[in-house]
Design an enzyme around this catalytic site. Structure first.
Site, PDB file in Angstrom:
ATOM      1  N   TRP A 108       0.740  -1.149  -0.080  1.00  0.00           N
ATOM      2  CA  TRP A 108      -0.218   0.110  -0.207  1.00  0.00           C
ATOM      3  C   TRP A 108       0.803   1.415   0.071  1.00  0.00           C
ATOM      4  O   TRP A 108       0.551   2.224  -0.776  1.00  0.00           O
ATOM      5  CB  TRP A 108      -1.066   0.013   1.115  1.00  0.00           C
ATOM      6  N   ASP A 175      -2.233   6.520   6.117  1.00  0.00           N
ATOM      7  CA  ASP A 175      -3.309   5.442   5.727  1.00  0.00           C
ATOM      8  C   ASP A 175      -3.651   4.617   6.836  1.00  0.00           C
ATOM      9  O   ASP A 175      -2.787   3.858   7.153  1.00  0.00           O
ATOM     10  CB  ASP A 175      -2.807   4.641   4.399  1.00  0.00           C
ATOM     11  N   LYS A 199     -12.354  -2.652   6.254  1.00  0.00           N
ATOM     12  CA  LYS A 199     -11.421  -3.584   7.108  1.00  0.00           C
ATOM     13  C   LYS A 199     -12.033  -3.497   8.594  1.00  0.00           C
ATOM     14  O   LYS A 199     -11.951  -4.375   9.063  1.00  0.00           O
ATOM     15  CB  LYS A 199      -9.956  -3.025   6.996  1.00  0.00           C
TER      16      LYS A 199
HETATM   17  C1  LIG Z   1      -7.414  -2.342   1.811  1.00  0.00           C
HETATM   18  C2  LIG Z   1      -6.271  -1.306   1.884  1.00  0.00           C
HETATM   19  C3  LIG Z   1      -6.265  -0.340   1.056  1.00  0.00           C
HETATM   20  C4  LIG Z   1      -6.952  -0.253  -0.300  1.00  0.00           C
HETATM   21  O1  LIG Z   1      -8.463  -0.026  -0.015  1.00  0.00           O
HETATM   22  P1  LIG Z   1      -9.278   0.120  -1.080  1.00  0.00           P
HETATM   23  O2  LIG Z   1     -10.446   0.701  -0.286  1.00  0.00           O
HETATM   24  O3  LIG Z   1      -9.781  -1.239  -1.876  1.00  0.00           O
HETATM   25  O4  LIG Z   1      -9.048   1.126  -2.193  1.00  0.00           O
HETATM   26  C5  LIG Z   1      -5.433   0.393   1.072  1.00  0.00           C
HETATM   27  N1  LIG Z   1      -4.526   0.575   2.377  1.00  0.00           N
HETATM   28  C6  LIG Z   1      -4.650  -0.228   2.996  1.00  0.00           C
HETATM   29  C7  LIG Z   1      -3.495  -0.159   4.268  1.00  0.00           C
HETATM   30  C8  LIG Z   1      -5.358  -1.301   3.058  1.00  0.00           C
HETATM   31  O5  LIG Z   1      -5.344  -2.264   3.981  1.00  0.00           O
END
Ligand SMILES: *Cc1c(COP(=O)(O)O)cnc(C)c1O
Length: 362
Positions: A108, A175, A199
């Protein structure tokens, strides 16, 4: 009322979309059939209706309360996933002449690096790539003349997590897709936080963005309306049709978090689950943890098998015990157990018992 048949419990360790509290599923299901006894489904009400506007504004307020943030911050529910934020964050924060520092801790982060490079300069301050992203780098290049610093607080794929907030004097962007609201945390140390909901908070379709307003409007660039945080803020997260159902389910989960006793309770619970699982991974002769001790994620535990030929047999044993979503991401292989807020201790106990049984089977 909707009645649920007593299906056998499945222990869902999927990385995302992932487990949510059962009561949230029930409330959400009810609202699809009949929202608040109005004879209308949550799926068909207007996003401008008083009911939904109330929910959206209350959800924004609850996010801020859980993060203990003041009025200098705004909360948005957007679409496009965390992946869109890899682009939106630098679009709004990084002038063309500016440089963002990014710590590369896995898949990511590398995506964040690639997108930020479209808008300005990127300096990769440190990377654990050569060690298979098995730790969070502690030694960084100097933070000179950076516009902001970007980190991935929890690395969903590799299973590493920051357990300390980097102490920096420049704006900090994170993030937090896979560890938002998993523990008591000083959210005020950050200037921008984003997280895809699927998540730890809700269904896919909503993305939470929390931003300090003073950071915005400084790039000197024209930003397309839908990608402009300031325009979303001005319209209180209803610039266009927000993801009504996804916001609704997030709102239910936010209430559930509070009912559980807030982040303090969840933090303790999550730590207990993680300790139980990692202790077993370290004790069990069949398995090996992927991440170094001090950086292991409380949310996503990654582990491999010493004898990889037996992986399939372990997956089959897990399936027999109704353990779902344990297969590792292809970049690490082996297994990954995601233990988000809604996963109870019992689920982890079942997994640990199955790991012991597998060891005894030889
Ligand atoms: C799942 C995830 C993403 C991507 O998320 P989307 O909603 O599919 O764009 C980005 N960063 C992290 C840390 C993630 O776990």
């Amino acid at each position: 009322m909707i009645y649920f048949c007593a299906l056998m419990k499945v222990y869902n360790f999927s990385a995302g979309p992932s487990i949510l509290p059962k009561v949230v599923f029930e409330q959400a299901a009810q609202a699809i059939v009949d929202f608040k006894g109005k004879g209308l489904s949550i799926l068909e009400i207007s996003h401008r209706s008083e009911d939904f506007e109330g929910i959206l504004q209350d959800a924004r307020k609850r996010v801020k309360q859980l993060m203990q943030l003041g009025n200098e911050y705004e909360v948005l529910f957007l679409q496009g996933g965390a992946t869109s934020q890899f682009m939106m964050a630098p679009y709004n924060l990084l002038p063309q002449s500016g440089t963002v520092g990014i710590v590369d801790t896995g898949t990511w982060s590398t995506k964040a690096i690639k997108e930020a490079a479209l808008f300005g300069q990127v300096q990769v301050l440190a990377s654990s790539e050569e060690q298979g992203y098995n730790h969070i780098p502690k030694k960084w290049e100097a933070l000179e003349d950076l516009t902001y610093l970007h980190i991935t607080s929890n690395n969903t794929i590799y299973g590493s997590q920051y357990h300390h907030i980097p102490e920096v004097s420049i704006p900090l962007v994170a993030d937090m897709s896979s560890d938002i609201f998993s523990r008591p945390w000083d959210y005020s140390a950050y200037d921008l936080i984003y997280a895809g909901a699927q998540k730890n908070l809700g269904p896919a379709g909503a993305t939470i963005v929390v931003v300090k307003k003073s950071l915005l409007g400084k790039t000197g660039r024209n930003i397309p309306t839908m990608l402009d945080y300031q325009k979303h803020i001005k319209k209180q997260s209803s610039l266009n049709t927000p993801p009504v159902f996804a916001v609704y389910v997030c709102w239910l989960t936010l209430q559930w978090i509070e009912e559980q006793g807030g982040l303090a309770t969840l933090g303790k619970r999550n730590a207990a689950k993680a300790t139980l699982l990692y202790d077993e991974i370290d004790r069990n002769a069949c398995f090996k943890a992927h991440v170094e001790l001090e950086d292991r994620s409380v949310m996503n535990a990654t582990f491999t098998m010493l004898n990889s030929e037996k992986e399939q047999a372990f997956l089959e044993l897990c399936a027999q015990h109704r353990i779902n979503g344990i297969k590792g991401h292809r970049s690490v292989g082996g297994f990954r157990a995601s233990m988000y807020n809604a996963m109870d201790l019992e689920g982890v106990e079942v997994l640990v018992e199955v790991m012991r049984e597998f060891e005894r089977m030889g």
